[in-house]
Design a protein around this motif. Structure first.
Motif: not given
Length: 344
Positions: A235-259
């Motif tokens: 939940t905290l990770a989602n809130l943090i990355y929601a403030n980074i333009l273009g961020a989202g779940p990483a395509a080639n890493y396991s769940s929980g990683f963002f790019s």
């Protein structure tokens, strides 16, 4: 408070640490420790998120270099069972023993440690034999003081703190100093943050500022030399990355990683105990999300909310930006000074 205003310890020892870099993931920093009457040198991981020392002794299935206890006249076994479990992910078990343990000229007599005869396969390394826990002995499964606590109690060091410098993008150059610090590794003032639980090195995580937007935390933060990344709840990770333009779940890493887009340099800082600490983009941006990708992996990883309830784990992705001092005095505190990495 600046480093120049502090007296360096008259008795201290520095150990070089090695970092093996595998893709964007780093295995634990490790360095040499001396065991027994003949000072047999073995490499151990230095971990502020645990409090037990263990090393393989007569472990038939272990592929790591082992301690030759038979060659030490000061080695003794208690016959008591030793068993340490790391959050269900790995384990080491054997018997509780004691011997003389040293680092860089500092020696502890009758230091208790786990003489391990079985361990999980993820500990099987041709370089790292065991682990030196640097958390508080209140969490030691052995129930015994840690190596560093014994250095304090046996008056082998004059200053009750140890300090850690982690390099950026280099296998060598990192170091841990027991009973002192290296002023050449800091380029600014030291800010102290009070420890709120003498278990792990735990401070209060007020929240994060991401691209100028505040994200509330109000949880405990463990400063962990044994973790590559910064781990928070999903939940905290989602809130943090929601403030980074273009961020989202990483395509080639396991769940929980963002790019996020590699050509962007988002600003991120943490508020710890009422003080703000920025994270260098060089430490937050771990590398491409796969070959040829225009997105890069972020250093903040989301884990299951229930598993991370009330806690964040702050590892190398933060500590590379901040020279860190772990102090047993003043009720226990952690000091952070801007790392020399930030000036390079």
């Amino acid at each position: 408070m600046s480093f120049s205003a502090m007296d360096a310890a008259a008795q201290s020892a520095t150990d070089p640490l090695t970092d093996e870099i595998q893709r964007a993931i780093h295995v634990p920093f490790y360095g040499p420790l001396e065991f027994g009457k003949k000072s047999q040198q073995l490499s151990v991981a230095f971990d502020t998120c645990s409090a037990d020392l263990w090393i393989p002794v007569g472990c038939g299935d272990c592929g790591t270099p082992q301690y030759n206890a038979a060659a030490s006249s000061t080695y003794r076994t208690t016959g008591n069972v030793f068993n340490v479990n790391y959050e269900g992910f790995s384990y080491a078990e054997g018997t509780l023993a004691y011997d003389t343990i040293g680092m860089g000229g500092l020696k502890v007599n009758s230091q208790y440690f786990g003489a391990v005869t079985d361990m999980s396969s993820n500990f099987d390394s041709d370089r790292i034999s065991g682990c030196l826990g640097l958390g508080f002995s209140s969490i030691a499964t052995s129930g015994k003081p840690t190596f560093f606590e014994n250095l304090i109690m046996q008056e082998k060091i004059e200053a009750p703190f140890f300090s850690v410098h982690l390099t950026r993008g280099k296998a060598s150059g990192s170091k841990i100093t027991l009973g002192g610090y290296d002023m050449s590794k800091a380029v600014g003032p030291l800010t102290w943050v009070s420890v709120i639980s003498k278990t792990y090195w735990t401070v209060h995580f007020d929240g994060a500022v991401v691209e100028g937007n505040y994200v509330s935390g109000n949880v405990d933060a463990v400063i962990d030399t044994g973790s590559s990344f910064i781990y928070v709840s999903q939940t905290l990770a989602n809130l943090i990355y929601a403030n980074i333009l273009g961020a989202g779940p990483a395509a080639n890493y396991s769940s929980g990683f963002f790019s996020f887009p590699c050509d962007s340099n988002p600003t991120i800082s943490f508020s710890l105990g009422g003080h703000d600490f920025g994270i260098s983009i060089q430490d937050f941006k771990l590398g491409q999300d796969g070959y040829g990708s225009t997105n890069c992996i972020g250093g903040i990883i989301g884990l299951d909310d229930a598993f991370m309830e009330g806690i964040v784990i702050i590892g190398h992705a933060f500590m590379r930006s901040w020279y860190s001092v772990f102090d047993y005095s003043h009720g226990a505190r952690v000091g952070f000074a801007p790392s020399i990495n930030n000036a390079q």
